[in-house]
Design a protein around this motif. Structure first.
Motif, short mmCIF file in Angstrom:
data_model
loop_
_atom_site.label_atom_id
_atom_site.label_comp_id
_atom_site.label_asym_id
_atom_site.label_seq_id
_atom_site.Cartn_x
_atom_site.Cartn_y
_atom_site.Cartn_z
N UNK A 300 -3.48 6.30 19.49
CA UNK A 300 -3.70 5.70 18.11
C UNK A 300 -3.67 7.34 17.10
N UNK A 304 -0.54 7.12 14.16
CA UNK A 304 -0.97 7.52 12.51
C UNK A 304 -0.38 8.79 11.80
N UNK A 307 3.13 7.54 11.24
CA UNK A 307 3.84 7.23 10.37
C UNK A 307 3.39 7.68 8.50
N UNK A 308 2.48 8.42 8.91
CA UNK A 308 2.32 9.18 7.38
C UNK A 308 3.38 10.21 7.43
N UNK A 311 5.63 8.48 5.89
CA UNK A 311 5.97 8.03 3.86
C UNK A 311 5.43 8.98 3.44
N UNK A 314 9.29 10.48 2.83
CA UNK A 314 9.55 9.45 2.17
C UNK A 314 9.13 9.97 0.23
N UNK A 315 8.13 9.83 0.24
CA UNK A 315 7.21 10.15 -1.37
C UNK A 315 8.31 11.54 -1.87
N UNK A 392 1.78 16.53 -0.95
CA UNK A 392 2.24 16.34 -0.38
C UNK A 392 3.18 17.30 0.67
N UNK A 455 -9.03 13.02 7.93
CA UNK A 455 -8.98 11.72 7.44
C UNK A 455 -9.99 11.76 6.31
N UNK A 458 -7.93 14.28 3.48
CA UNK A 458 -6.56 13.44 3.43
C UNK A 458 -7.21 12.68 2.14
N UNK A 462 -5.88 12.93 -1.66
CA UNK A 462 -5.04 11.68 -2.23
C UNK A 462 -5.42 11.21 -3.46
N UNK B 340 6.69 3.64 -2.75
CA UNK B 340 6.00 4.88 -1.59
C UNK B 340 4.83 5.24 -2.16
N UNK B 343 3.37 1.95 0.08
CA UNK B 343 3.86 2.52 1.14
C UNK B 343 3.19 2.47 1.84
N UNK B 344 2.54 5.16 1.58
CA UNK B 344 1.58 4.91 2.18
C UNK B 344 0.51 4.69 2.04
N UNK B 347 0.07 2.68 5.18
CA UNK B 347 0.02 4.09 6.27
C UNK B 347 -1.55 4.14 6.61
#
Lengths: 494, 494
Positions: A300, A304, A307-308, A311, A314-315, A392, A455, A458, A462, B340, B343-344, B347
């Motif tokens: 799991x 995650x 995927x992060x 992301x 991408x950003x 990021x 987590x 994070x 963010x 973006x 999307x984040x 995620x």
């Protein structure tokens, strides 16, 4: 006397230094230079100064010093990679990792117990890191009541060898003692290596900012490096295991040179490194997990982080393009608009028509306003996008080392799966097998605590960076509106 | 019966029309179609409807009807171009021109005298346009006390021939009568041709918006054409000479179809066209100018219009590029930033960590905000840059025809310079020479009045369009700041 080069070092031009590469063998020509420098000669016969911490003089280090103990703690899986500075049997995979940060904070649902370690670096206790069960999120590290923090500031150019050698020294002030200590980049790097060696199997240790770039004495670079060292230190301070470790405390609050040297030597001889660190982790009052559950948790988290990672990358890509547009074509265009208005204004001035001044003044002012906007646009990314990108970037680094950390756990699970065969073959005892299962369970709790640590940090990070970004964006657009409102007021149609 | 094609006409597909080209000869096959249409056959034998105003049926028009008088007014310079629909001797150069607008307004320093013309189109008086000396700016037209204006609105699709033919009719309402009249584009075009013929030598008549583009029944096109017809009519209304002319008054306030037809016929037979218009201009109480002064005024104005032409074109080029960026790459980038963030957010939602919702909601909202900003950015040019571009486009057109208008004056000056030789050769009398000088002086006053008209309108127009542009820009940036402020409020670090 020969020496092995441990890390790349690029000579600062005109500074009497010698560039060396990791793995290279060099000849020591003068060990009495002092100030952390040694004179050496490479295979091409070039002679120059190299930092003593970047090389390993033969018969000084012994990488196998702590080898005996680890084999007792868990059986060594065949064919797995062995950590460079840790000879124990578990795949440490711990090269060049980031980590995760501050715990779930003042969440009242979660037991908050100060773990029983000394905050003084020089007390040699056998530290135990505790994992608790939180009702809300599952296993969590025990967080200290007091959140350690520090300030990295005041970079100063120092010199040694009567001005022959220059370096940058940063002032590091922990909130506990409020007493500043000085550290050069190479000290941070030494700390990073120690943390990676000791905790890398359980905790992803984030990389330091880039070791070396051209022009390392330029103000811009020093500022950026300081900012990133601050970010790295903040993350380390926020981690309950790292921040309470003896080596980290040494770094933050050594008393004097002698104290620092002694502490360093002691840390370098620490035997509780690599997977041995799991022997110091205690899942307090938690039942042993079964293998399937452990595997599921790993998978799991793997999904995650992947995927992060996508992301975040991408950003970063989009942010980079936006940065380029904001500092390149966009301000150029606003500048051209500004110039076009001003040009029209000067054409109008040449009309010879009376009563033109109000319009031409207003047009000139509008043109200058767009030139100011051009400058604001070009400077804005440094004020907002920069922090979004930095955060990021940090997370990209952090996420990049999770697969290795998870790999350590996966390897342990595989080993436990093989245990029945090993018992049948008489290679381990049934009691060894029980111990192995118990330890895989401990590793899983540790990983889960680390995941939860990640987590909660994070979410905090963010929230904070988005607040900062949007706040600056609002200010930016408000300021543009203000400037344009003023420019508007100068035109008149009676 | 044959007819000559006067203007290009592109058939609307599926509308029973026939495409024709200027200069082509066609055969009338049915003159009794009605509704402004005639059925005709081209040389390839194709048959279809053509607008009757686009063709000239043989022996209907006589271009040389007003020829006699003009030669008495001034000697014809050899080798100069003769206006198409004006046979008089002066170079009219009046093809496809814009013009200048509203006078220096309510400037109290300037004599404001209502010129003695009838505001009823059907009273046939010999109109005299007066030029006064303004203390501030020099010669100016006499402006009416009441500023004429009109509204072009409510485009309606009409049809004739039992639905066989479609067209768009605009409602034109003058502020004088407040009684709307209907006009199709071809009527505007007819008015343009009359104004060009009558005033083109003295006043640059701006072109109408483009005659023909594909899809002339599309809403977007109709809206744009209406906006431009409104702009053109506003300029015509603001001009004291144009707005008081019989033909213009006819266009704005004809009583019925019969009235319109009669007025049209009368206007088409008007003999005071081309340079003849100068015979109706009276520099009231102003001394004759000498040739050198006239030339200097021409040159100064030429220099200015050329410089302004460059400035305007520069602004248009930059505006076009800015438009492209604002509607292309820039909103795409904001959209990608928005995606973006979203999307984040999704995620993060997959983390399985409790207490994530506040952050993911805020991130989604921030992402959507940037998507909204993308849309705002893409739609903004229509709200501000559009008007700046339209105004500069109008001025580009206007400036483009000044060289021709100035050319008429330059040619007159050259002729006067030759006058001594012509007197010596016995071709003209000394009295003719005096008359020629006097008339060159009148032309110069007229040009100066026109220049001043241009300047005062320019100052008004640029003040207005810059106000409008900046006001919309302020609103735009304020709205972005508002949206971002709201997005910011949703993030929380406790």
């Amino acid at each position: 006397v020969y020496a092995q080069v441990l890390y790349d070092f690029a000579a600062e031009p005109g500074n009497n230094e010698l560039s060396i590469r990791e793995g290279e063998t060099i000849t020591i020509t003068n060990q009495n230079i002092g100030g952390g420098w040694i004179e050496a000669k490479n295979s091409r016969g070039e002679v120059g100064l190299v930092p003593e911490d970047y090389i390993e003089v033969s018969n000084v280090f012994d990488n196998n010093a702590s080898g005996g103990f680890s084999n007792n703690w868990a059986a060594q899986p065949e064919g797995t990679e062995t950590g460079k500075t840790s000879s124990n049997a578990w795949p440490s995979g711990g090269h060049g990792h980031p980590q995760a940060y501050q715990g779930p904070g003042n969440n009242s649902n979660k037991p908050m117990v100060l773990i029983t370690i000394s905050f003084l670096y020089d007390v040699d206790v056998y530290t135990v890191y505790t994992v608790f069960q939180s009702g809300e999120v599952g296993p969590v590290w025990a967080y200290p009541d007091y959140q350690l923090d520090c300030v990295v500031a005041d970079p100063k150019k120092g010199s040694k060898l009567y001005g022959l050698k220059s370096y940058i020294e940063y002032q590091v002030t922990p909130t506990t003692t409020n007493k500043p200590v000085n550290h050069r980049y190479k000290h941070f790097d030494w700390l990073y290596e120690r943390l990676l060696e000791k905790f890398g199997s359980a905790i992803p240790i984030p990389c330091l900012p880039d070791k070396q770039v051209a022009g390392r004495f330029e103000d811009e670079f020093i500022k950026m490096r300081m900012e990133r060292l601050q970010g790295w230190m903040t993350r380390m301070c926020r981690h309950p295991v790292i921040s309470s470790s003896e080596v980290f405390q040494l770094f933050l609050s050594y008393k004097d040179e002698k104290d620092w040297k002694m502490g360093k030597r002691k840390a370098e001889k620490d035997e509780t490194v690599g997977v041995m660190v799991f022997s110091t982790i205690e899942p307090e009052g938690l039942p042993d997990l079964d293998l399937i559950e452990v595997e599921q948790k790993c998978d799991q988290f793997n999904r995650f982080t992947r995927a992060m990672d996508d992301g975040v990358k991408d950003l970063l890509t989009i942010g980079n393009e936006h940065w380029k547009r904001c500092t390149g074509p966009l301000p150029k265009e606003y500048q051209r608009i500004g110039k076009a208005f001003q040009n029209l204004s000067s054409v109008f001035t040449s009309s010879g028509y009376e009563g033109e001044a109000a319009l031409t003044d207003a047009l000139t002012a509008a043109g200058k306003t767009y030139e100011e906007i051009a400058q604001m646009v070009a400077e804005q990314p440094k004020k907002d996008l920069h922090f979004l990108m930095e955060t990021n970037n940090e997370y990209k680094g952090l996420l990049g080392c999770f697969p290795d950390t998870v790999g350590v756990h996966k390897a342990a699970i595989e080993k436990v799966k093989e245990a029945d065969k090993l018992v049948a073959a008489g290679k381990i005892t049934p009691s060894d097998k029980t111990t192995m299962s118990k330890r895989a369970s401990t590793m899983s709790y540790s990983l889960q605590a680390e995941m939860n640590h990640f987590h909660s940090n994070r979410i905090y990070d963010y929230n904070r960076v988005m607040q900062q970004y949007l706040e600056q964006q609002v200010k930016f657009y408000e300021m543009i509106a203000d400037k344009l409102r003023h420019a508007h007021s100068q035109f008149t149609t009676m």
